[in-house]
Each structure stands twice: as C-alpha cells, then as structure tokens.
Motif scaffolding. Sequence first.
Motif, PDB file in Angstrom:
ATOM      1  N   GLN A  20     -22.009  -8.705  -4.302  1.00  0.00           N
ATOM      2  CA  GLN A  20     -21.199  -8.145  -3.204  1.00  0.00           C
ATOM      3  C   GLN A  20     -20.926  -6.666  -3.485  1.00  0.00           C
ATOM      4  O   GLN A  20     -20.940  -5.835  -2.579  1.00  0.00           O
ATOM      5  N   ASN A  71     -20.226  -8.675   7.802  1.00  0.00           N
ATOM      6  CA  ASN A  71     -19.388  -8.615   9.004  1.00  0.00           C
ATOM      7  C   ASN A  71     -18.176  -7.718   8.794  1.00  0.00           C
ATOM      8  O   ASN A  71     -17.683  -7.084   9.724  1.00  0.00           O
ATOM      9  N   SER A  72     -17.669  -7.718   7.561  1.00  0.00           N
ATOM     10  CA  SER A  72     -16.563  -6.841   7.163  1.00  0.00           C
ATOM     11  C   SER A  72     -16.645  -6.745   5.642  1.00  0.00           C
ATOM     12  O   SER A  72     -17.419  -7.501   5.038  1.00  0.00           O
ATOM     13  N   ASP A 109     -16.469 -10.110   4.064  1.00  0.00           N
ATOM     14  CA  ASP A 109     -17.073 -11.234   4.788  1.00  0.00           C
ATOM     15  C   ASP A 109     -18.570 -10.994   4.889  1.00  0.00           C
ATOM     16  O   ASP A 109     -19.045 -10.266   5.749  1.00  0.00           O
ATOM     17  N   GLN A 126     -22.676 -12.801   4.278  1.00  0.00           N
ATOM     18  CA  GLN A 126     -23.395 -14.059   4.315  1.00  0.00           C
ATOM     19  C   GLN A 126     -24.857 -13.769   3.938  1.00  0.00           C
ATOM     20  O   GLN A 126     -25.443 -12.835   4.459  1.00  0.00           O
TER      21      GLN A 126
END
Length: 332
Positions: free
Chosen positions: A111, A144-145, A148, A150
């Motif tokens: 991440q 997405n943020s 967040d 995926q």
Amino acid sequence: MNILAIESSCDETSAAVLSNGKIYSNVVATQLIHTQYGGVVPELASRAHQQHILPVVDKALKDAKVTKKDLHAIAFTKGPGLLGALLVGTSFAKSMALGLGLPLIEVNHMQAHVLAHFIQDPKPEFPFLCLTVSGGHTQIVKINSPLDMQIIGQTRDDAVGEAFDKTAKLLDLPYPGGPLIDQYAKNGNPLAYSFPLPEMPELDFSFSGIKTSFMYFLQKQVRENPNFIQENIADICASIQYTLVNILLKKLKKAAKETGIKEIAIAGGVSANSGLRTSLIELGEKMGWKVYIPEFEYCTDNAAMIAMAAHYKFLENDFCDQTVSPMARMEF
Ligand code: KG4
Ligand code: ZN
C-alpha cells in the motif's frame, strides 16, 4: 504532526520523517553484502538491518531537524517481506514508541508503494489504477481513496522483478540484475529476439513460463556460440526488457479499459525501469491517460512512502498496540 517511519522489509534499511504530510528526510542504507550471493540472504539482511537501523534513524531525525521529543507517532512496515528483516524494524519501532510514550502505526509495504505518489506533485486523482511492480509482487491496484484499495490483478507465480533478476543471473550479471538489464538495454535492439507472451486470464500475470523461455533460448544460443551472451548483451537485454514491459502494459491497458479509469500510475522497484517508464508515457499519450511516475528515490524501497501511508492512518486515528507482530505475507 511529526511521524518517524521505519522500513526494513527486504534489503534496504530506511527511516524518514514526515511533518504535516510533507517529507523532511528519507535516509536509505542499501545492503551491498547480498551482491556476492546472487540474491538477498535473509539471515544477512536481518543482521545488516540491526547494524544500520540506529545510525539511519539518527540521520533521518537530524536531516529533518527534529528530535525524538518532537515526534507524535512511530510508523513501521508490518509486511509483506522477509520475516527476520521485518522483525528488526518492528521491534525497533515498538521499543521507541514504548520508551517515548507514542502511538504506533503499522503499514502495509505494498500500500505504501502506491501512496508514494502522494509525496510529490502532481498527485493522482481518485479513483486511479496503479501497476505495482517489485521484486516480490506484481499487482494492478484500484485506489478509491488513500486507505481504500483493491487488487484487481496480480501474478500467479513469480514477480516481474524476480523475472528481471533471475534472467540477469543467467546472463552472469550480479544481483540485483534488473537495473543492469535496463542499462544494457539502452544500447540494444528490442526487436532483435522475440519471445511468446503468456496467455493469462482476466487481469492476472505469469512470469515463470517466460523466464524458462529466456533460459532455453540462451542455452540454445550458447551451445551454438559460446560467446553469444558477451557479443549480444545489449540486444538480449533490450529484447528481454521489451517482452517483460509488454506483458505488464498489455494487462494495464485491459484494466484501464474494463474500469474506465484514465488516471494511471506505476510504483515499486521495477517502476524505475526506463523501458517501462518510456513505454507507459507513450501508451498514455495514445490512450488519453494521465500518467503518474514517481521519482526514482520513491520507486525502490524507502521509508518516505511508509511515512506517507502512516500520515493517512494518523488522520483516521488508525493505531496499533504493542502486541503487533510482523507478517511475511499480508493482504490489504
Ligand atoms: O520495490 P523494491 O525496491 O523491493 C521490493 O519490495 O521487492 O523492488 C526491487 C526490484 C528488484 O527486483 C530490482 O531488480 C528491480 O526492483 N529494479 C529494476 C530496476 N530498478 C530496480 N528492474 C528493472 N529495471 C530497473 N531499472
Ligand atoms: Zn518494495
């Protein structure tokens, strides 16, 4: 708000200081000991992390002109990575947080590679896609943020960095071979030799088959001409790099088409590859994408990206306690 971040997942010991969302220092100690072994030796990595961590953290604080008393949180890489290596950074961060009475923030290394895009301008707009390519991972991530994300596609066997490094080993190049293939490729013809691209379903990747094709190709050529590698190193590297980059970009194109997203980023060690950077810019122009490529410093492993991820977690009050342990494998 000052955060000290520590990264020790593989063979780079790094510490960074972030204040109010901005990076003020990023110190990286690279472990050269692995070169002679042709790959990272986990035991030696742990030992080198133990030797480097104190001076690296001290220098990060000094460079940022911050003292331990000015800190508000300590962040560290929890995983994925080499367990023994992660343990050094995790234990160091936990002890420091305990001693200073500060909150702890655990960060997922993959991440953090994606969030390296928020260190500098221009920053991607949400949602964006990130092709995260390193020595251990190959993923297409939909973000997405900041917290967040995926994974919408990934390798089913080897990582692309591993394919670069193992192929480099066949060419007798020292570890890590990825940057050396990149160097030689600059003077070679990418179309000199061609290799079949793997057929993988959906947005997934495979690099083990192509690695084997490179090996058989080289063995056959060397049987016919023992000096084949030395005489054609630039063309070989350019063709191998061209093939690996094509595999990556083919799936990235598919992902962009399927999601309708035109904000496209790359991250991780292999995003330092000049062939990938150039081809992505060209493809982006053709497809009408907005392409984001991090500075070299933030492509390979570094603590600045860990600090950036920690910044977003701090804003969400997402802290962990002293029972936290590192994890070799870790999902988002
Ligand atoms: O992200 P990273 O520093 O560490 C991991 O988390 O794995 O990535 C290291 C990988 C290695 O496989 C290295 O060979 C590759 O990134 N790499 C490159 C280049 N620079 C680093 N591969 C191809 N071309 C480069 N210029
Ligand atoms: Zn990495």
